[in-house]
Design an enzyme around this catalytic site. Structure first.
Site, PDB file in Angstrom:
ATOM      1  N   HIS A 171       0.838  -1.209   0.000  1.00 50.66           N
ATOM      2  CA  HIS A 171       0.000   0.000   0.000  1.00 50.66           C
ATOM      3  C   HIS A 171       0.866   1.250   0.000  1.00 50.66           C
ATOM      4  CE1 HIS A 171       1.055  -0.508   4.232  1.00 50.66           C
ATOM      5  NE2 HIS A 171       0.792   0.783   4.407  1.00 50.66           N
ATOM      6  N   ASP A 189       0.456   5.037   2.016  1.00 44.28           N
ATOM      7  CA  ASP A 189      -0.328   5.444   3.168  1.00 44.28           C
ATOM      8  C   ASP A 189      -1.459   6.398   2.803  1.00 44.28           C
ATOM      9  OD1 ASP A 189       0.988   3.818   4.953  1.00 44.28           O
ATOM     10  OD2 ASP A 189       2.521   5.322   5.401  1.00 44.28           O
ATOM     11  N   HIS A 225       4.799   0.236   0.324  1.00 40.23           N
ATOM     12  CA  HIS A 225       5.499  -0.551   1.352  1.00 40.23           C
ATOM     13  C   HIS A 225       4.628  -1.680   1.871  1.00 40.23           C
ATOM     14  CE1 HIS A 225       3.449   2.753   3.380  1.00 40.23           C
ATOM     15  NE2 HIS A 225       3.371   1.984   4.467  1.00 40.23           N
ATOM     16  N   ARG A 277       4.494   6.285  14.365  1.00 43.41           N
ATOM     17  CA  ARG A 277       4.335   6.790  13.006  1.00 43.41           C
ATOM     18  C   ARG A 277       3.751   8.198  12.974  1.00 43.41           C
ATOM     19  NH1 ARG A 277       0.486   4.551   8.091  1.00 43.41           N
ATOM     20  NH2 ARG A 277      -1.044   6.009   8.926  1.00 43.41           N
TER      21      ARG A 277
HETATM   22  O1  LIG Z   1       5.144  -1.419  10.703  1.00 40.99           O
HETATM   23  C1  LIG Z   1       5.663  -1.223   9.594  1.00 40.99           C
HETATM   24  O2  LIG Z   1       6.742  -1.695   9.268  1.00 40.99           O
HETATM   25  C2  LIG Z   1       4.959  -0.363   8.584  1.00 40.99           C
HETATM   26  C3  LIG Z   1       3.513  -0.221   8.893  1.00 40.99           C
HETATM   27  C4  LIG Z   1       2.862   0.727   7.935  1.00 40.99           C
HETATM   28  O3  LIG Z   1       2.336   0.346   6.943  1.00 40.99           O
HETATM   29  C5  LIG Z   1       2.956   2.161   8.210  1.00 40.99           C
HETATM   30  O4  LIG Z   1       3.521   2.553   9.229  1.00 40.99           O
HETATM   31  O5  LIG Z   1       2.478   2.934   7.388  1.00 40.99           O
HETATM   32 FE   LIG Z   2       1.761   2.029   5.746  1.00 41.76          FE
END
Ligand SMILES: O=C(O)CCC(=O)C(=O)O
Ligand SMILES: [Fe+2]
Length: 281
Positions: A98, A100, A257, A272
């Site tokens: 995806h 974000d 990612h 995040r």
């Molecule tokens: O936990 C992760 O490695 C990435 C998770 C994710 O998709 C994000 O933080 O946008």
């Molecule tokens: Fe993500």
């Protein structure tokens, strides 16, 4: 000491050395870091002691941190999502390709992810260059795709009827709040041009893209399946192995990612912050 940039893979990704995010940085440092970020799509810095306020302050140099419309932020810092997976649970957050928040009319431009607790092995994050993916399509296919638009929505990833309602009832480490945002739709071009580099990239993803406007359902499904497959080719990817104190920043305008779910026995805690983006064009 100057900044150095050490590429991670041929397609994208680089480690940036020589920056201590917890100290005040000059404009030249931010400019060099941003240049590396634009050049490599995802950059990461190791060994950064970084409290949440400092992560937010750092992120603010690159834009406006946003509050997620569905996933709950932290009590004192609503723009920070604590992505925690307790030992014994399967990871579910981000475990599919995806970009974000592509379901928003203005999807997030940059994501900052900070690793606080990581498993001894596993829990890596994969990234894929959507510029490479676009460039590797045949010329007739690019011509066909270029004028098309696709509808994105959070519903297949976030609808409690599809994914279960435990996260809406506060029974998981990451909790969600139900709102219209779960079911809203946004239409974006299938090929987008990066507002700063001018480079074209493929802009569909398996998590949020629902269908290509104007095609028959079967045509859209087959086309998207082919594009998802194509975009996930190992040739376009890199893989980040986290350490406690690693801070990564990636460009959702040209990179996908995938959070790898291979560490069930272990805990993993990340923080995040995403930056408000612009309507893709
Ligand atoms: O936990 C992760 O490695 C990435 C998770 C994710 O998709 C994000 O933080 O946008
Ligand atoms: Fe993500």
């Amino acid at each position: 000491m100057g900044i150095s940039v050490v590429p991670l893979a041929g397609a994208l990704g680089a480690e940036v050395r020589g920056v201590d995010v917890s100290r005040p940085q000059g404009d030249a440092t931010f400019a060099a870091l941003y240049r590396a970020f634009l050049d490599h799509g995802v950059v990461y810095l190791r060994d950064q002691p970084l409290p949440r306020e400092a992560q937010l302050a750092f992120a603010r140099h690159f834009g406006t941190p946003e509050v997620h419309p569905i996933v709950d932020g932290m009590a004192g810092n609503p723009e920070v999502i604590r992505i925690a997976k307790p030992p014994g649970e399967r990871a579910f957050f981000g475990t599919a390709w995806h970009t974000d928040n592509s379901f928003l009319p203005k999807p997030s431009s940059i994501t900052f992810l900070y690793a606080d607790a990581v498993p001894p092995v596993g829990g890596d994050t994969l990234f894929a260059s959507m510029e490479r993916a676009w460039a590797a399509l045949s010329e007739p296919m690019r011509r066909f795709l270029a004028p098309l638009r696709a509808v994105h929505s959070a519903s297949s990833a976030y609808d409690p009827g599809v994914t279960g309602d435990a996260k809406y009832r506060g029974e998981t480490a990451i909790t969600y709040t139900l709102s219209d945002a779960v079911y809203a739709k946004a239409e974006h071009p299938v090929m987008r041009t990066h507002p700063e580099t001018g480079r074209p990239s493929l802009y569909v993803n398996a998590t949020f893209t629902q269908f290509v406007v104007g095609l028959a359902r079967a045509e859209s499904d087959a086309l998207l399946a082919m594009l998802y497959d194509h975009a996930a080719r190992p040739d376009f990817t890199c893989r980040l192995r986290w350490e406690p104190g690693t801070l990564a920043m990636w460009d959702n305008r040209c990179v996908q990612h995938y959070a790898v779910d291979d560490y069930e026995r272990f805990e993993r805690v990340m923080y995040r912050v995403t930056i408000e983006g612009e309507a893709p064009a």
